[in-house]
Design an enzyme around this catalytic site. Sequence first.
Site, PDB file in Angstrom:
ATOM      1  N   TYR A  53       0.923  -1.222  -0.019  1.00 28.47           N
ATOM      2  CA  TYR A  53       0.099  -0.025  -0.054  1.00 28.47           C
ATOM      3  C   TYR A  53       0.832   1.356  -0.038  1.00 28.47           C
ATOM      4  CZ  TYR A  53      -3.738   2.886   1.359  1.00 28.47           C
ATOM      5  OH  TYR A  53      -4.809   3.785   1.622  1.00 28.47           O
TER       6      TYR A  53
ATOM      7  N   LYS B  14      -1.223  -1.356  -4.040  1.00 38.42           N
ATOM      8  CA  LYS B  14      -2.133  -0.204  -4.232  1.00 38.42           C
ATOM      9  C   LYS B  14      -1.554   0.972  -4.387  1.00 38.42           C
ATOM     10  CE  LYS B  14      -6.128   2.002  -1.958  1.00 38.42           C
ATOM     11  NZ  LYS B  14      -6.915   2.175  -0.751  1.00 38.42           N
TER      12      LYS B  14
END
EC number: 4.3.3.7
Length: 307
Positions: free
Chosen positions: A138, A166
């Site tokens: 992330y 992500k």
Amino acid sequence: MTLLQNADLMTAIVTPFDDEENIDYGRLEYLTNYLIEHGSNGFVIGGTTGETPELTHDEKIELYQHFGEIVNGRVPVIAGTGSNNTKETIAFTNEVAQINGIDYALVVVPPYNKPNQRGMVAHFTAVADSVDLPIIIYNIPGRTGVKMAQETVVELSHHQNIAAVKQCTSLEELEYIVEHRDPDFAVFTGEDAQALTARVLGANGVISVASHTYVDQMRQMYDSLYRGDYQTAGKLQRWLTPRMAALFMFPSPSPVKAVLNAQGFNVGSCRLPILPLNEEEKRKLETALSLPTNSLTAKNLPLNLGE
């Protein structure tokens, strides 16, 4: 990447609370089923939008257990397990790995202590080597205070237990990662406004906040793209982009929760230090979203907020 191959529109789902700020699993189930039925094909639970900093360890475990049961294998489920403490990240991720229905762990680039690129590689390698669940990077520098370089993402993409990223940075960096990643590594933008462009560039899709309230339009946008109807896809993205931005005009997830509450999903308020919107903020959000005046207070919005 097998489970992620067909997951193009994933929702970073909110955590509903009742009036006493307990997690409301009935409302979570209702919202989850609605989103799946309308085209969301994956979820992040316990992420930023899920108010994970405001949840205790035991609440996260219980939340993930319930959510695994709610989804019941219909779509991939990604659970937030990251922190800025490598040993704690490993321990918590392995705890979450024992929960039925959790497919991936979302591990944030360590915030606050701001490691350099070598430190990031060491952190993610240590976690990936030590856990029984595939992890997803992330990369969200706007919240962590430090950015994982595109070259570092590509380097980590070759680790057999790092499944995806992500990515909440520029389109140029997203493009570089798509071009140079390991073939089995999935790439998702975490920026709603990049949803269409990211897919065109070869990314797998978006992990979205706006899909809570605009799931029909986002599903139609992607389906139009796949049919070759680029005019419709582009028109939808242009219509969505200012509304996507508006959902972040106040600290998230207070705007999206305000809209969901007005639609009848009754997801409750936010926990401190995030406050619910006051009346002035609701009026500003209504204007930015082109909603009727007082609709967020009256709670009379339709489920489909399209044109």
